[in-house]
Every structure is written in C-alpha cells, then in structure tokens.
Write a protein that holds these residues in place. Structure first.
Motif, PDB file in Angstrom:
ATOM      1  N   LEU A 150     -19.824  80.479   0.563  1.00 33.93           N
ATOM      2  CA  LEU A 150     -18.533  80.723  -0.083  1.00 33.93           C
ATOM      3  C   LEU A 150     -18.053  79.460  -0.785  1.00 33.93           C
ATOM      4  N   LEU A 151     -18.145  78.314  -0.078  1.00 36.34           N
ATOM      5  CA  LEU A 151     -17.703  77.058  -0.672  1.00 36.34           C
ATOM      6  C   LEU A 151     -18.441  76.777  -1.970  1.00 36.34           C
ATOM      7  N   VAL A 158     -20.878  70.961  -1.539  1.00 40.21           N
ATOM      8  CA  VAL A 158     -21.107  70.540  -0.151  1.00 40.21           C
ATOM      9  C   VAL A 158     -22.600  70.476   0.124  1.00 40.21           C
ATOM     10  N   VAL A 159     -22.968  69.625   1.073  1.00 46.11           N
ATOM     11  CA  VAL A 159     -24.371  69.531   1.453  1.00 46.11           C
ATOM     12  C   VAL A 159     -24.618  70.596   2.518  1.00 46.11           C
ATOM     13  N   PRO A 191     -19.043  63.941  -0.964  1.00 47.20           N
ATOM     14  CA  PRO A 191     -19.879  64.126  -2.153  1.00 47.20           C
ATOM     15  C   PRO A 191     -19.137  63.794  -3.454  1.00 47.20           C
ATOM     16  N   LEU A 192     -17.783  63.861  -3.424  1.00 44.73           N
ATOM     17  CA  LEU A 192     -17.017  63.549  -4.632  1.00 44.73           C
ATOM     18  C   LEU A 192     -17.065  62.064  -4.968  1.00 44.73           C
ATOM     19  N   ILE A 193     -17.409  61.233  -3.979  1.00 42.70           N
ATOM     20  CA  ILE A 193     -17.485  59.789  -4.219  1.00 42.70           C
ATOM     21  C   ILE A 193     -18.584  59.488  -5.218  1.00 42.70           C
ATOM     22  N   GLY A 194     -19.637  60.301  -5.175  1.00 39.94           N
ATOM     23  CA  GLY A 194     -20.783  59.996  -6.031  1.00 39.94           C
ATOM     24  C   GLY A 194     -21.638  58.948  -5.347  1.00 39.94           C
ATOM     25  N   LEU A 195     -22.079  57.936  -6.034  1.00 40.55           N
ATOM     26  CA  LEU A 195     -22.981  56.885  -5.524  1.00 40.55           C
ATOM     27  C   LEU A 195     -24.314  57.505  -5.086  1.00 40.55           C
ATOM     28  N   ILE A 227     -11.481  75.050   1.750  1.00 31.99           N
ATOM     29  CA  ILE A 227     -11.407  75.769   0.470  1.00 31.99           C
ATOM     30  C   ILE A 227     -10.193  75.321  -0.330  1.00 31.99           C
ATOM     31  N   THR A 228      -9.013  75.333   0.306  1.00 35.96           N
ATOM     32  CA  THR A 228      -7.809  75.060  -0.481  1.00 35.96           C
ATOM     33  C   THR A 228      -7.667  73.601  -0.887  1.00 35.96           C
TER      34      THR A 228
END
Ligand code: UDP
Ligand code: MG
Length: 316
Positions: A150-151, A158-159, A191-195, A227-228
């Motif tokens: 769902l995510l 997400v991993v 995961p939004l951090i990247g690197l 989710i939110t």
C-alpha cells in the motif's frame, strides 16, 4: 581507514525481562568487533529508556558502570520511533556511525558486522532487511506485506521488509536531524535523505522474553502515521471519488427528471435509501481522512519537543 566509532542505539520500554539476557549478547558482539579491529574501542552500546514503569532504567544504570554501556532516560514514554530518534541524535555527537536495533534479540546482532563492513566500503546508510517472515504469525505476515505494498502504491519510498534495524553514518544522522516533523515514521524518512545506501539480509528471531509492545491497535496507528506523514495521495483519491460521485449524481438527476417527464416514475424508495447510504458513508469517510491530515497539521504547528531527556549515564 581508522576503525570507526560505532554506537548501538537500543530503545527499551519495560524490558526488565529481556535486558539481562540480551545485554550480554550485545556486549559480547561489540567486544569481538573491537578485538577484530573492525570498530574503535570507543564504540558504545547506548540504551534509551523510553519512560519504562518497571526496573528497566535501574538495570541500564547498573550496566552503564561497565565501560561499553551507556544509557539515556526519557522523561516519559514517547513511543518507539521517538525513543529511537532520541538515541540517534545523542549518538550523532559521539560516533562515526550508529546502528539502531531492538533490545529483545529479534534482530540478529551478527548482521551488524556486515553493516559495518558496508559502511567501511562507503555506504552512508545500510538497511537491515528480513530475509523471511517465518517467525511471524500468518496475520502479521499478511498485514505487514499488504502495508508495504500500500505504501509503495501511494508513492512512498520504503525498503521492503525493513523495520528499524539499520546503520546510519554521522553524515546521515546530521541530515536526519534536519527533519523536524513530530509525526515520526523513520523507515519512511530515512530513504528521503538520499546518500549512498546498501542492504544486509538477516533472519528475525522470536522475542527472547517478555511481550511485544506492538498490539494491533499500535500497529494500525503506526501504519496510518506512515501513510499520512509521507503521502498526500489519499486526499487526491478523495477528490477523484468526489468527481466520480458528482458525475454519477448528475446522470441520476437527468434520469429521474426524464422518467418523471415521460410519466414512468414509480415510488423509488429503495433507490433513494441506497443513494443516501452510499453518499453518506462516502462523505463521512472522506471527512475522516481530511480530519486525519488536519490533526497532523495541528500537531506539527505546535512544534512541541519530540522527546525530553531526563537522565544520562555520561556527560554530554
Ligand atoms: N519500544 C519503545 N517504546 C515503546 C514501545 C516499544 O522503546 O513505546 C521498544 C521496545 O523496547 C523494543 C522495540 O521498541 O526494543 C520494539 O518493540 P517490540 O519488540 O515490542 O515490537 P515488535 O518487535 O513486536 O514489533
Ligand atoms: Mg520485538
């Protein structure tokens, strides 16, 4: 490369039953890493007491008399995610990389060796990924997998099958400290951090003792938080449903006028009730989803501290 200082960050909430058992395992593992020259002897195991109501903090304070253990205690129970964040933010001032791991022995501590090797090879974030879910109940397995699917269908990166067992370099921790949100869902934020990142597989064992603090209710609220706090797609879906419902409504109006004009109209009680029930339900659902987001905004704008540290076993 000089051996890096690694901090193991371990949130604990009412864990007096498991701590005596698992602390020994953590210590043994860290000692062997130090002996191998893989990590610096300044590495530490840092427990975060998340406002436990049992003897957890006493056990941690006692352990901290030994050189490899440290501990911090939060002023009250703030939940797993905030406790983890507190520990990571503390660790970032002392270490080259921090590894977050649960204190109940479910995450295989041996996998951290591969994480450290990967970090030494240049990865800034290393995700621990469960190779299977054999130790979970069928229900947990199904709901967890549905949640990850769902995510990702909502556009959240997400991993798959990664919980909160991961290594983060100092650089990644400093980056994480710039995310100020109160509604924390670390496995979606990191995961939004990247690197540069890497993954390490491990098998998750059953809890060594005590009981899970994630009953269905908490799992659901973590899922809704996830989710939110990471996706606004549900709001978009609501608008789309609204457009479709309105279009159907217009067709219905035209149809009812047409039947009335041609004199074919009958007492349409059931169709009226169906329409009211369907639309009423839809509207309440949509309001609820919008309400979830407004609630989140409310909590965010207050900018309350995400945790307060009451005690430390070391000097800042
Ligand atoms: N935990 C915490 N605060 C809480 C609930 C849990 O710090 O309010 C910690 C807990 O001590 C454990 C980790 O979070 O180290 C994972 O919790 P648990 O093992 O109960 O969850 P499960 O593994 O069943 O998902
Ligand atoms: Mg557990």
């Amino acid at each position: 490369m000089e051996a890096p200082i690694i901090w193991f960050v371990i949130p604990c909430y009412n864990e007096e039953q498991v701590l005596p058992e698992t602390s020994g395992l953590f210590e043994e593992h860290l000692c062997s890493l130090i002996k191998e020259g893989l990590v610096s002897s300044k590495s530490r195991i840092c427990f975060v007491n998340d406002g436990s109501s049992d003897d957890t903090w006493d056990i941690i304070s006692e352990l901290a008399k030994e050189p490899l253990f440290e501990g911090i205690s939060l002023s009250r129970n703030q939940g797993h995610q905030n406790a983890l964040l507190a520990g990571l933010m503390e660790a970032k001032n002392h270490c080259d990389a921090a590894i977050s791991i649960d204190c109940d022995g479910q995450d295989d501590i041996l996998a951290s060796r591969s994480m450290i090797l990967s970090f030494r090879d240049g990865a800034e974030i290393v995700y621990g990924v469960r190779s299977n879910r054999d130790t979970d109940t069928r229900f947990k397995k199904m709901t967890a997998e549905a949640f990850y699917k769902l995510l990702s269908s909502l556009g959240v990166d997400v991993v798959f099958n990664h919980a909160d067992y991961r290594l983060m370099s100092k650089k990644a921790l400093i980056a994480l400290s710039q995310f100020k949100e109160v509604n924390l869902f670390l496995r979606g934020l990191v995961p939004l951090i990247g690197l540069s990142s890497d993954t390490v597989e491990y098998e998750r064992a059953p809890r060594m003792a005590g009981e899970s603090h994630y009953p269905l209710k908490k799992m659901l609220s973590l899922a809704i938080d996830g989710i939110t706090s990471l996706s606004t797609k549900p709001l978009h879906l609501i608008s789309m449903t609204g457009i479709i419902a309105s279009a159907l409504g217009i067709i219905g109006i035209i149809w009812s006028i047409a039947t009335a004009l041609t004199g074919h109209s009958v007492a349409g009680w059931s169709s009226v009730i169906c329409a009211i029930c369907l639309l009423g339900g839809l509207q309440l659902l949509c309001l609820g989803v919008i309400g979830e987001y407004i609630g989140k905004i409310y909590l965010e704008v207050k900018e309350r501290p995400r945790y307060l540290i009451a005690e430390r076993t070391y000097h800042e």
